[in-house]
Design a protein around this motif. Sequence first.
Motif, PDB file in Angstrom:
ATOM      1  N   GLU A   1      -3.424  13.484   0.977  1.00 61.96           N
ATOM      2  CA  GLU A   1      -2.483  12.714   0.157  1.00 61.96           C
ATOM      3  C   GLU A   1      -1.973  11.472   0.876  1.00 61.96           C
ATOM      4  OE1 GLU A   1       0.642  15.163  -1.338  1.00 61.96           O
ATOM      5  OE2 GLU A   1      -0.746  16.685  -2.072  1.00 61.96           O
ATOM      6  N   ARG A   2      -1.745  11.577   2.179  1.00 57.09           N
ATOM      7  CA  ARG A   2      -1.254  10.431   2.958  1.00 57.09           C
ATOM      8  C   ARG A   2      -2.280   9.308   2.973  1.00 57.09           C
ATOM      9  NH1 ARG A   2      -1.699  10.542   8.618  1.00 57.09           N
ATOM     10  NH2 ARG A   2      -1.009   8.560   9.399  1.00 57.09           N
ATOM     11  N   GLU A   3      -3.548   9.666   3.189  1.00 56.25           N
ATOM     12  CA  GLU A   3      -4.609   8.649   3.188  1.00 56.25           C
ATOM     13  C   GLU A   3      -4.778   8.034   1.801  1.00 56.25           C
ATOM     14  OE1 GLU A   3      -7.612  10.292   6.662  1.00 56.25           O
ATOM     15  OE2 GLU A   3      -7.831  11.061   4.623  1.00 56.25           O
ATOM     16  N   GLN A   4      -4.664   8.839   0.760  1.00 55.91           N
ATOM     17  CA  GLN A   4      -4.781   8.309  -0.600  1.00 55.91           C
ATOM     18  C   GLN A   4      -3.650   7.338  -0.912  1.00 55.91           C
ATOM     19  OE1 GLN A   4      -4.970  11.701  -3.185  1.00 55.91           O
ATOM     20  NE2 GLN A   4      -7.151  12.073  -2.784  1.00 55.91           N
ATOM     21  N   ALA A   5      -2.442   7.665  -0.486  1.00 57.01           N
ATOM     22  CA  ALA A   5      -1.302   6.765  -0.712  1.00 57.01           C
ATOM     23  C   ALA A   5      -1.485   5.455   0.050  1.00 57.01           C
ATOM     24  CB  ALA A   5      -0.006   7.451  -0.292  1.00 57.01           C
ATOM     25  N   ALA A   6      -1.964   5.551   1.294  1.00 55.67           N
ATOM     26  CA  ALA A   6      -2.201   4.339   2.090  1.00 55.67           C
ATOM     27  C   ALA A   6      -3.304   3.500   1.458  1.00 55.67           C
ATOM     28  CB  ALA A   6      -2.566   4.716   3.519  1.00 55.67           C
ATOM     29  N   ASN A   7      -4.374   4.140   0.980  1.00 51.01           N
ATOM     30  CA  ASN A   7      -5.461   3.417   0.315  1.00 51.01           C
ATOM     31  C   ASN A   7      -4.963   2.728  -0.948  1.00 51.01           C
ATOM     32  OD1 ASN A   7      -7.304   4.185   2.223  1.00 51.01           O
ATOM     33  ND2 ASN A   7      -8.268   5.771   0.976  1.00 51.01           N
ATOM     34  N   ARG A   8      -4.100   3.404  -1.705  1.00 45.99           N
ATOM     35  CA  ARG A   8      -3.564   2.828  -2.932  1.00 45.99           C
ATOM     36  C   ARG A   8      -2.751   1.579  -2.628  1.00 45.99           C
ATOM     37  NH1 ARG A   8      -0.796   7.036  -4.391  1.00 45.99           N
ATOM     38  NH2 ARG A   8      -2.662   8.222  -4.847  1.00 45.99           N
ATOM     39  N   GLN A   9      -1.927   1.633  -1.580  1.00 42.92           N
ATOM     40  CA  GLN A   9      -1.098   0.482  -1.187  1.00 42.92           C
ATOM     41  C   GLN A   9      -1.970  -0.688  -0.741  1.00 42.92           C
ATOM     42  OE1 GLN A   9       2.141   0.254  -1.578  1.00 42.92           O
ATOM     43  NE2 GLN A   9       2.244  -1.793  -0.730  1.00 42.92           N
ATOM     44  N   ARG A  10      -2.980  -0.411   0.075  1.00 45.81           N
ATOM     45  CA  ARG A  10      -3.876  -1.479   0.545  1.00 45.81           C
ATOM     46  C   ARG A  10      -4.661  -2.080  -0.610  1.00 45.81           C
ATOM     47  NH1 ARG A  10      -5.363   2.519   4.854  1.00 45.81           N
ATOM     48  NH2 ARG A  10      -3.869   2.099   6.505  1.00 45.81           N
ATOM     49  N   SER A  11      -5.082  -1.249  -1.545  1.00 42.74           N
ATOM     50  CA  SER A  11      -5.868  -1.734  -2.679  1.00 42.74           C
ATOM     51  C   SER A  11      -5.053  -2.650  -3.580  1.00 42.74           C
ATOM     52  CB  SER A  11      -6.414  -0.559  -3.481  1.00 42.74           C
ATOM     53  OG  SER A  11      -7.355   0.153  -2.724  1.00 42.74           O
ATOM     54  N   LYS A  12      -3.761  -2.345  -3.749  1.00 43.20           N
ATOM     55  CA  LYS A  12      -2.905  -3.210  -4.560  1.00 43.20           C
ATOM     56  C   LYS A  12      -2.837  -4.611  -3.973  1.00 43.20           C
ATOM     57  CE  LYS A  12       0.260   0.259  -6.399  1.00 43.20           C
ATOM     58  NZ  LYS A  12       1.652   0.729  -6.387  1.00 43.20           N
ATOM     59  N   ILE A  13      -2.616  -4.688  -2.666  1.00 41.21           N
ATOM     60  CA  ILE A  13      -2.513  -5.988  -2.004  1.00 41.21           C
ATOM     61  C   ILE A  13      -3.858  -6.706  -2.039  1.00 41.21           C
ATOM     62  CG2 ILE A  13      -2.093  -7.133   0.211  1.00 41.21           C
ATOM     63  CD1 ILE A  13      -0.087  -4.818   0.768  1.00 41.21           C
ATOM     64  N   ARG A  14      -4.923  -5.983  -1.734  1.00 39.58           N
ATOM     65  CA  ARG A  14      -6.255  -6.575  -1.711  1.00 39.58           C
ATOM     66  C   ARG A  14      -6.649  -7.117  -3.082  1.00 39.58           C
ATOM     67  NH1 ARG A  14     -10.169  -2.981   1.271  1.00 39.58           N
ATOM     68  NH2 ARG A  14      -9.103  -3.969   3.000  1.00 39.58           N
ATOM     69  N   ALA A  15      -6.324  -6.392  -4.145  1.00 45.34           N
ATOM     70  CA  ALA A  15      -6.665  -6.833  -5.490  1.00 45.34           C
ATOM     71  C   ALA A  15      -5.947  -8.135  -5.841  1.00 45.34           C
ATOM     72  CB  ALA A  15      -6.314  -5.745  -6.498  1.00 45.34           C
ATOM     73  N   GLN A  16      -4.686  -8.259  -5.451  1.00 42.51           N
ATOM     74  CA  GLN A  16      -3.939  -9.481  -5.737  1.00 42.51           C
ATOM     75  C   GLN A  16      -4.531 -10.676  -5.009  1.00 42.51           C
ATOM     76  OE1 GLN A  16       0.019  -8.445  -4.565  1.00 42.51           O
ATOM     77  NE2 GLN A  16       0.509  -7.446  -6.494  1.00 42.51           N
ATOM     78  N   VAL A  17      -4.918 -10.488  -3.761  1.00 42.20           N
ATOM     79  CA  VAL A  17      -5.455 -11.593  -2.961  1.00 42.20           C
ATOM     80  C   VAL A  17      -6.859 -11.963  -3.424  1.00 42.20           C
ATOM     81  CG1 VAL A  17      -6.188 -12.255  -0.648  1.00 42.20           C
ATOM     82  CG2 VAL A  17      -4.026 -11.071  -0.973  1.00 42.20           C
ATOM     83  N   GLU A  18      -7.709 -10.976  -3.636  1.00 40.87           N
ATOM     84  CA  GLU A  18      -9.089 -11.259  -4.012  1.00 40.87           C
ATOM     85  C   GLU A  18      -9.192 -11.849  -5.404  1.00 40.87           C
ATOM     86  OE1 GLU A  18     -11.388  -7.749  -3.326  1.00 40.87           O
ATOM     87  OE2 GLU A  18     -11.268  -7.965  -1.153  1.00 40.87           O
ATOM     88  N   HIS A  19      -8.239 -11.548  -6.273  1.00 40.26           N
ATOM     89  CA  HIS A  19      -8.258 -12.099  -7.629  1.00 40.26           C
ATOM     90  C   HIS A  19      -8.189 -13.627  -7.590  1.00 40.26           C
ATOM     91  CE1 HIS A  19      -7.393 -12.610 -11.869  1.00 40.26           C
ATOM     92  NE2 HIS A  19      -6.347 -13.349 -11.523  1.00 40.26           N
ATOM     93  N   ILE A  20      -7.370 -14.160  -6.729  1.00 38.99           N
ATOM     94  CA  ILE A  20      -7.224 -15.611  -6.623  1.00 38.99           C
ATOM     95  C   ILE A  20      -8.531 -16.259  -6.198  1.00 38.99           C
ATOM     96  CG2 ILE A  20      -6.038 -17.446  -5.361  1.00 38.99           C
ATOM     97  CD1 ILE A  20      -3.672 -15.454  -5.140  1.00 38.99           C
ATOM     98  N   PHE A  21      -9.176 -15.686  -5.185  1.00 38.27           N
ATOM     99  CA  PHE A  21     -10.421 -16.261  -4.700  1.00 38.27           C
ATOM    100  C   PHE A  21     -11.547 -16.101  -5.710  1.00 38.27           C
ATOM    101  CE2 PHE A  21      -8.161 -15.650  -0.663  1.00 38.27           C
ATOM    102  CZ  PHE A  21      -8.216 -16.955  -0.216  1.00 38.27           C
ATOM    103  N   ALA A  22     -11.541 -15.021  -6.464  1.00 40.17           N
ATOM    104  CA  ALA A  22     -12.562 -14.832  -7.494  1.00 40.17           C
ATOM    105  C   ALA A  22     -12.413 -15.875  -8.591  1.00 40.17           C
ATOM    106  CB  ALA A  22     -12.465 -13.431  -8.085  1.00 40.17           C
ATOM    107  N   GLN A  23     -11.174 -16.220  -8.936  1.00 40.15           N
ATOM    108  CA  GLN A  23     -10.928 -17.233  -9.956  1.00 40.15           C
ATOM    109  C   GLN A  23     -11.420 -18.606  -9.497  1.00 40.15           C
ATOM    110  OE1 GLN A  23      -9.414 -17.130 -13.083  1.00 40.15           O
ATOM    111  NE2 GLN A  23      -9.600 -14.925 -12.921  1.00 40.15           N
ATOM    112  N   GLN A  24     -11.250 -18.921  -8.234  1.00 38.35           N
ATOM    113  CA  GLN A  24     -11.565 -20.257  -7.742  1.00 38.35           C
ATOM    114  C   GLN A  24     -12.975 -20.386  -7.183  1.00 38.35           C
ATOM    115  OE1 GLN A  24      -8.423 -21.200  -5.044  1.00 38.35           O
ATOM    116  NE2 GLN A  24      -6.895 -21.287  -6.655  1.00 38.35           N
TER     117      GLN A  24
END
Length: 97
Positions: A40-63
Amino acid sequence: MAMSGLIRPTATRPASTRSRGPATVATSIARAAASVPCNEREQAANRQRSKIRAQVEHIFAQQANRLIRTIGKARAEVKIGMMNLVYNMRRLVWLAG
């Protein structure tokens, strides 16, 4: 001129004065083995990292898909700046509702 008399090597310094270096944060996603799932701890950490990564990568995918056809670095910089401005304005409209 030898400086060995002024500074002691790390091995001889007390543990409390040794530098530990900058704190490092794990940025990679934890993967589960086929037979052992993530806890559960690893899943929670993965979820947090994925949220940040998705926000950052979305910008670069758009441009990334926009082709810049100009002559000269100055014009290209202006065009990229305008594209960033338009992106930010669209995002503001979206977030404002």
